[in-house]
Every structure is written in structure tokens, then in C-alpha cells.
Design a protein around this motif. Sequence first.
Motif, PDB file in Angstrom:
ATOM      1  N   HIS A  64       0.824  -1.214   0.000  1.00 43.54           N
ATOM      2  CA  HIS A  64       0.000   0.000   0.000  1.00 43.54           C
ATOM      3  C   HIS A  64       0.855   1.260   0.000  1.00 43.54           C
ATOM      4  CE1 HIS A  64      -3.569   2.403   0.559  1.00 43.54           C
ATOM      5  NE2 HIS A  64      -2.996   3.040   1.566  1.00 43.54           N
ATOM      6  N   HIS A  66       0.933   5.538  -1.907  1.00 43.04           N
ATOM      7  CA  HIS A  66       0.282   6.560  -2.743  1.00 43.04           C
ATOM      8  C   HIS A  66       1.340   7.302  -3.544  1.00 43.04           C
ATOM      9  CE1 HIS A  66      -3.721   6.377  -0.710  1.00 43.04           C
ATOM     10  NE2 HIS A  66      -2.982   5.927   0.299  1.00 43.04           N
ATOM     11  N   HIS A 221      -9.021   1.417   1.264  1.00 44.46           N
ATOM     12  CA  HIS A 221      -8.792   1.556   2.701  1.00 44.46           C
ATOM     13  C   HIS A 221     -10.050   1.079   3.417  1.00 44.46           C
ATOM     14  CE1 HIS A 221      -6.576   4.837   0.666  1.00 44.46           C
ATOM     15  NE2 HIS A 221      -5.644   4.602   1.562  1.00 44.46           N
ATOM     16  N   HIS A 261      -4.967  -0.650   6.394  1.00 44.90           N
ATOM     17  CA  HIS A 261      -5.236  -0.207   7.777  1.00 44.90           C
ATOM     18  C   HIS A 261      -6.116  -1.161   8.591  1.00 44.90           C
ATOM     19  CE1 HIS A 261      -3.034   3.240   6.636  1.00 44.90           C
ATOM     20  NE2 HIS A 261      -3.952   3.678   5.781  1.00 44.90           N
ATOM     21  N   ASP A 313       2.659   2.887   3.002  1.00 45.65           N
ATOM     22  CA  ASP A 313       1.650   3.943   2.988  1.00 45.65           C
ATOM     23  C   ASP A 313       2.253   5.333   2.884  1.00 45.65           C
ATOM     24  OD1 ASP A 313      -0.872   5.014   2.897  1.00 45.65           O
ATOM     25  OD2 ASP A 313      -1.120   5.114   5.063  1.00 45.65           O
TER      26      ASP A 313
HETATM   27 ZN   LIG Z   1      -3.549   4.940   1.970  1.00 40.74          ZN
END
Ligand SMILES: [Zn+2]
Length: 421
Positions: A64, A66, A221, A261, A313
Motif C-alpha cells: 500500500h 500513494h 482503505h 489499515h 503507505d
Molecule cells: Zn492509503
Amino acid sequence: MKIYHGNILFSPRLGELTVLPGGYVAVEDGVVRGTYAQLPEPLAHGPIEELGEGLLLPAFNDLHLHAAQLPTVGLGYDGDAGEWFNRYTYPAEQRYSSDLDYAAGVNGELIHSLWENGIMRSVIMCATGPEATQDLMKRLMESGLGACVGKMNSDHEAFGEAQESMPASCEGTRRLIDWARGKSALVRYILSPEFVPAVSEELLDYLGEQAKKEGLPVQSHMSEGEGDLAMVLDRFPREKLYGYVWDRYGLFGQTPTVMAHCSYVTEEELELMARRGVFIAFCPNAIQHIPGDRFLPVRRALDLGVPVGLGSDIGGGHTLNMLQNMASAIQVSKTLCAGRGLSAAEAFYLATKGGGSFFGAVGSFEPGYQFDALVIDDRALVGHGEYTLAERLQRLLYCGDSRHIVRRFCAGREIPDPAKG
Ligand SMILES: [Zn+2]
């Protein structure tokens, strides 16, 4: 057939290490055929590549991250989640979506950082802009790294204004699916709804249909904080649990699915995730930077058989150094799961086979696994004593960084520095 000779370490099961000092791994067509303490006679006469005194490990997998948040890593952790979103994250994502030159620069730097940190496979959420997403996929294909990459879908106001319209979201997604189809065995499109509060029912329907029709994987998420969980249950009172909302739209394990998460996940949801094989991306740095009242019960998830991998993340987390992410996972888990925190071997499993399983037979040196590997030169870490290979792995995990990674392989192919390509 290629044969590598070196100090081999991998984790075939949670908590277990296979250790072969001066061992051999045979690789054919990018796939591991076997590992050996002593080379069997039929293989003994082929050319053998010596890897020296370093370590040979499966490469790391990041479940995960971004892409658009790379430039804001480290920012906004002093305030609350609102400041993190509004002051840093949303502006960075908007710029990434609207300025292709800027996005191309970020994408190039991201690929270099993934390579540098030994992350041969990753699950990447871009921002809403389809062009920047396509640019990242194209560059990844050129690099030789593996990834699932998706344009974020976000047409419903969650904490702020909606970021795109429903027709634009569908059109952009459709275009990327068509563009990516059949292009690469290593880089795939992944459906990427931001999170339920930011997606309209119509768009959830559309994404569920695409998952089914195209057999595409899904990332999002789930239950990151109390606020988003309350918004979901308020909007979908009949479903009762966040996971059941995803499930209603066919986005919860009907195709390979990873949810980041899951801090507020319930026992019932964990059981469903275990049955469906829905992965959790455990992001230990992000949950420390912007903590809620609860954390992922990672030991319970593992006990129930939920597949778990690690997520950097970025930019909620601050580093793509997966060694540091492993150390952080151990530290957080010791706080969360009194007396039952993760061991170094368990964290290593999560960063290799745990997350790698999302991509198929990836993250181990068992026969049939893709040869994704790192050669580690840890001389600087072990100069002052006698260490077993397992101890050298622990030293690396707590004290190591990208300087100790000297060679990288993905699906059998050695990957050169993308910055020099
Ligand atoms: Zn995220």
C-alpha cells in the motif's frame, strides 16, 4: 537454468526461517526450481554464479502506497488528520492529476525509490488523474518492476469536496483498463476506490461490475479511523459492518483484494476476510503518525488466517525503507498485542511472502516461486562479531537501509538502476 551460490534466507511460513549458509538456488525461466544445501549431481556441472559472503533474500513487497504523496512524505504529522489531508495530501494529489510534467517527475523518482529499497512489487494508488496513472504504469513496465497500479476513484464528498465526477471517474478507469489489458505480465491495473465515504453508490456498482467482468484486483482503505467508519455505517445502516458494504458491491475478495489499515476491524470482518482471502496491508508507520484510538489487531488477524502484508503507505507513512517498516511493525505490534508482538522472522515473512502472495507465487524461494531476490552486502553491519545468518538478518532489519542492497532481481531478471536507464 541459472544457479546462484550464497547465504540463502527465506521464510516459507509465518515465524519460520529457512537458512542455507553457502546454499544454492536454481532458477529457470525466472522461476525457482529448488534450493539446496549441496548441489545435486545433475546441476553440479552448469555455470554457477557466486554471490560471495553476502545474503540472498526474497525481495520486498509493499502492499500500500500513494504515488502522488511522495513529495509530502514527512509533512503534516504534527496536526490532525484534517490538516494532513487539506494542507498537504489533497493539494499534492490535485497537482499530480493536473500537471503531467510534474507527475512524470514524481513517478520517475518513485520508481527509483522502489528499486533502491528492494521493493520489486508494489500496490500503488495514484490520484484521480488517469494520465499520470498511465505514465506511472508505462514507466514501471519499462523498469522491469512488478506492480498493481490504479487511478483513485473518488466522486463523493467525504471530508471535503468530491474530487471528480462519476462519469469522469468511470471514463478514466475504463480507458486505463483498456490501455493496460494484455500489455504486461508484471504491471496490472487495479481498481482503486479511495474509501467508501468518497465513492457514490453508482460508482461502487460500476467498479464491482468491472472487477467481475475483467477479473481485476481491488485496493482500498477500510476502517482507518472512527470518523470514516461512522460515515460508512451512517450511509449503509443495513450492512452493519464496513466490510459488508464492500462485499455488497463485489469488492471484497471476489477478485484479489487488499484493504489498508483496518484499525477498527471487527472479529466478524476478520473471519470474512480470512474466508475470502482479503489481504490486509498493515501500515505500521502511518498508524503511528496519525493515530486513532484503535489499531489493527494484527496478531488476531494472523491467528484467524487473514493474509497480511506490509504497506509503507507513503505519505501517511514516512519511508519506503522496508527494513524500517519491518522494525516498525515489530515495535507497534509489541505495544498492541501484549506479549504476542511480531518477531523479526514474522516481520520478514510479512514483507516477503506475506505481501508477495497478493501477486501469486512471489516472496519465497520455494520451488515454483518467481525469483524476486536481493543480494545484501552487510559487511558494514557485522564487522565486530560472529553472527548466525538469522542474526545477520536481524541486524539488517534494524540497522540496514538501501546502501546494503547491492543487486535486485524481479521474475528472474536483474533490474538495473531505473535512474540510469
Ligand atoms: Zn492509503
